[in-house]
Design an enzyme around this catalytic site. Structure first.
Site, PDB file in Angstrom:
ATOM      1  CB  SER A 129      20.356   7.566   2.613  1.00  0.00           C
ATOM      2  OG  SER A 129      21.618   8.108   2.816  1.00  0.00           O
ATOM      3  CG  ASP A 167      25.605   2.540   5.258  1.00  0.00           C
ATOM      4  OD1 ASP A 167      26.225   3.361   4.552  1.00  0.00           O
ATOM      5  OD2 ASP A 167      24.468   2.738   5.723  1.00  0.00           O
TER       6      ASP A 167
END
Ligand SMILES: *[C@@H]1O[C@H](CO)[C@@H](O)[C@H](O)[C@H]1NC(C)=O
Ligand SMILES: *[C@@H]1O[C@H](CO)[C@@H](O)[C@H](O)[C@H]1NC(C)=O
Ligand SMILES: *[C@@H]1O[C@H](CO)[C@@H](O)[C@H](O)[C@H]1NC(C)=O
Ligand SMILES: *[C@@H]1O[C@H](CO)[C@@H](O)[C@H](O)[C@H]1NC(C)=O
Ligand SMILES: *[C@@H]1O[C@H](CO)[C@@H](O)[C@H](O)[C@H]1NC(C)=O
Length: 520
Positions: free
Chosen positions: A193, A455
Site C-alpha cells: 500500500s 483492490d
C-alpha cells in the site's frame, strides 16, 4: 555511527498497544481511507533460530538513533522503533526491511515471520527480518508533537532517507549484526500500500541501495481526484448491489442539488439522520463502500460489506436479479440498514454532526496535536503530497458515490487540520511526487510488483485500468484475484491466484539474490 537497542518490558508494550488502538479508532467517519497494509501480529513467546538457539520474542522492541532531519544532521537524532528476528538467518543471508507505513507499528510483528510473505522470503533466502516504524507514527517521532511546525519534517523524502540511514547504520541485535550494511549483505525492501509505494519510490531515489524490492498494492501514482478508488469496487461487487447503490446515489444527488426541502426531509427521515451540510450526509454513505477495503479472499459471507449488499438485495428470502430491485426498495432498505444496524457501528453513540460533520474546525479531531495520531500524520502527507481524495466519479461515468463530494471537500479540511500551514485550501503537489519518484512509470531493476484485481487502490498501482505496463523479468508485475495487499498474507493461500503471485515473487527474489556479490 553507532545505533542503540534495548528491550522494552512486556507490560509497557501492552499499555502502548491498548492506547494505540484507542487513538487509531475511527475518530471521524467522513475521512478518506488510508492506503494501509493489513495488521498481522506474530505469536508471542520465545523463537527458535536455525541452529536451535532460543532468541528473543517477535514482540521485542528495539530502538534506532535516527536523524531528525536528513537535510540538517546537526539537529541530532530521535528514537525510531523497530522489531527484528534472526529466526531464519544464516551468515550471508539478506536483511529484509519492511515498514507498515502510516500506522503505529506495534502489532505488525507478523511481518517478521511466515504469517507474511516477508517470512517466506526470509525462510527461502536465510534472511533476517525487520519491521521499522515510520517517522511521525506511533512512538517514532522526531519532535514531541504533531503541530504543523513539527510536521515540516514529515515528507516522503525524509522517510526514504530514514530507510537509507537505517540500512547503512543499524547494528542489528543478532550475531554479526554490525557487519550487514548494504554492500556487505544484500538488502531487500518490502512494502504494501503506501509502504509499497515507498518501496518503489525508494528504489528509484536510492538506486543500488536495495538489491531487490517487493511492492504489494503499491500506490505509486499520487492522484488528487481519486474517484478511481471506487472503480474496482463497482466492477467486482455483486451487480444487483452496484446497480441499486448507483440508483440511490443518483437520486440523493439529484434531490440534494434541487433544494426541494420536502424531498430532502424525506431522505433524512429514511436514514433517520440530519446533518447541517448535505455533502456530509451524502458523503457518509461512502462508509458502506469503504468496508470493501478490509475484505480478503477468506472473508466469509458475514463480512460487513456483504452484509450491506444482503440488506439491499435480499427481500423476503429472495435475491434481486443482476439489475437490482430498483430505487424504491433500495432506498428504503439502505435507510433501514443504516438506521437499525450500521449507524451504531460507525458512530457509536456520537451525534451525526460529531461523527460525520466536517464543518466545525474547533472539533478536537482537527486541533489535537498529541503524538500517535496516525490520521493526523497521514493527513499532512495527503494535504501536501498525495491527495487520494475518494469522491464521486466524473459526470460521464457511472458512480456509486456522491458527486457532491469533490477534492475541494477534503482540501477545505486541510485548513482545519493545519491552519498554520494553509490559510486557503491547498492542492496537493502530486505532480512533484510523480516526477521525483516516477509514479506509474517506474522502471527500475529487481523490483517486483504484486497487485490484486479487486483492490480498491488498484487504480493508483501499475495495474490501473487503462495503463498497459509490461511485466518483465527484472520488473515483474503479477496480478491475482486478491484484494488489498492480499499477497502479503500467507493465510490467503485459499486463493490459488494469490499462491501464484507469491511463488513468482519468491522465484524473482531467488534469481536476483543469486547474482549478488559483496562490494564492501
Ligand atoms: C488528544 O489526543 C490524545 C492522544 O490521542 C488524547 O490522549 C487526548 O485525550 C486528546 N485530547 C483532547 C483534548 O481530545
Ligand atoms: C547459534 O549461532 C549463534 C551465532 O553464531 C551462536 O551465538 C549460538 O551459540 C549458536 N547456538 C547453538 C545452539 O549452536
Ligand atoms: C510457518 O512455520 C511453522 C513453524 O515452522 C510451520 O509449521 C508452518 O507450516 C509455516 N507456515 C507457512 C505458511 O510456511
Ligand atoms: C433516530 O436517531 C435518533 C438520534 O438522532 C435516535 O435517538 C433514535 O433512536 C433513532 N431511531 C431509530 C429507529 O433508530
Ligand atoms: C444479488 O445479491 C445477493 C445478495 O447480496 C448476492 O448473493 C447475489 O450474488 C447477487 N446476484 C447478482 C446477480 O448480482
Amino acid at each position: 555511527m553507532t545505533s542503540r537497542w534495548c528491550v522494552c518490558a512486556t507490560l509497557l508494550l501492552l499499555a502502548c498497544q491498548v492506547s494505540a488502538v484507542a487513538r487509531d479508532g475511527r475518530a471521524h467517519a467522513n475521512l478518506a481511507r488510508r492506503p494501509s497494509v493489513p495488521k498481522v501480529s506474530a505469536p508471542e513467546g520465545p523463537v527458535t533460530s536455525r541452529n536451535g538457539s532460543t532468541i528473543p520474542p517477535y514482540t521485542t522492541v528495539y530502538y534506532f538513533d535516527q536523524l531528525i532531519d536528513h537535510t540538517n544532521p546537526s539537529l541530532g537524532t530521535f528514537q525510531q522503533r523497530f522489531w527484528h528476528t534472526w529466526e531464519y538467518y544464516e551468515p550471508g543471508g539478506p536483511i529484509i526491511l519492511f515498514t507498515p507505513g502510516e500506522v503505529n507499528a506495534d502489532g505488525y510483528s507478523g511481518y517478521l515471520n511466515n504469517r507474511t510473505l516477508n517470512g517466506l522470503i526470509a525462510d527461502q533466502q536465510n534472511g533476517a527480518t525487520v519491521v521499522l516504524e515510520h517517522r511521525f507514527y506511533g512512538l517514532s517521532n522526531p519532535l514531541p508533537d504533531l503541530s504543523s511546525q513539527s510536521l515540516r519534517l514529515h515528507t516522503i523524502q525524509q522517510a526514504i532517507d530514514d530507510l537509507e540511514y537505517f540500512a547503512k547504520n543499524v547494528n542489528l541485535p543478532m550475531p554479526g549484526g554490525d557487519e550487514v550494511a548494504p554492500g556487505k549483505a544484500p538488502w531487500i525492501l518490502i512494502g504494501g500500500s503506501y509502504s509499497g509505494a515507498l518501496t518503489s519510490w525508494t528504489m528509484v531515489n536510492k538506486p543500488g541501495l536495495f538489491e531487490a524490492g517487493y511492492a504489494s498494492s503499491a500506490v505509486v501514482e499520487a492522484i488528487t481526484d481519486y474517484w478511481g478508488y471506487f472503480e474496482p469496487i463497482r466492477q467486482f461487487m455483486p451487480s444487483n448491489c452496484s446497480a441499486d447503490v448507483a440508483a440511490v446515489i443518483t437520486h440523493i444527488d439529484s434531490v440534494f442539488s434541487s433544494g426541494d426541502q420536502a424531498q430532502i426531509k424525506e431522505i433524512e427521515k429514511t436514514f433517520n439522520m440530519t446533518l447541517s451540510h448535505l455533502d456530509d450526509f451524502a458523503g457518509a454513505l461512502r462508509n458502506n463502500l469503504w468496508d470493501w477495503q478490509s475484505l480478503q479472499p477468506d472473508s466469509g459471507a458475514g463480512a460487513q460489506f456483504f452484509d450491506f449488499c444482503d440488506a439491499l438485495e435480499v427481500k423476503d428470502g429472495v435475491s434481486a436479479p443482476a439489475s437490482g430491485w430498483g430505487l424504491d426498495h433500495a432506498l428504503s432498505a439502505w435507510g433501514a440498514y443504516w438506521t437499525n444496524t450500521y449507524y451504531a457501528l460507525v458512530c457509536g453513540d456520537q451525534s451525526a454532526e460529531e461523527c460525520l460533520g466536517t464543518y466545525d474546525p474547533t472539533q478536537s479531531f482537527w486541533t489535537n496535536t498529541t503524538i500517535d495520531n496516525s490520521d493526523r500524520s497521514w493527513e499532512w502527507i495527503v494535504c501536501n503530497q498525495v491527495g487520494f481524495y475518494q469522491d464521486g466519479a466524473p459526470a460521464d461515468q457511472p458512480t456509486i458515490v456522491t458527486r457532491l463530494v469533490q477534492p475541494s471537500y477534503d482540501e477545505r479540511q486541510c485548513t482545519y487540520w493545519f491552519p498554520e500551514a494553509f490559510s486557503t485550501p491547498p492542492v496537493p503537489n502530486v505532480d512533484a511526487v510523480n516526477k521525483d519518484y516516477d509514479g506509474w512509470f517506474v522502471n527500475i531493476d529487481h523490483l517486483f510488483f504484486a497487485n490484486g484485481q479487486r483492490d480498491p487502490w488498484r487504480e493508483s498501482t501499475v495495474s490501473a485500468d487503462g495503463t498497459n505496463f509490461q511485466s518483465t523479468a527484472s520488473r515483474p508485475i503479477a496480478v491475482g484475484d486478491g484484494f488489498h495487499c492480499s499477497d502479503l498474507l500467507t493465510s490467503n493461500t485459499v486463493d490459488s491466484t494469490i499462491v501464484r503471485v507469491q511463488e513468482e515473487g519468491l522465484a524473482s527474489m531467488k534469481a536476483w539474490l543469486a547474482t549478488w556479490k559483496p562490494s564492501a
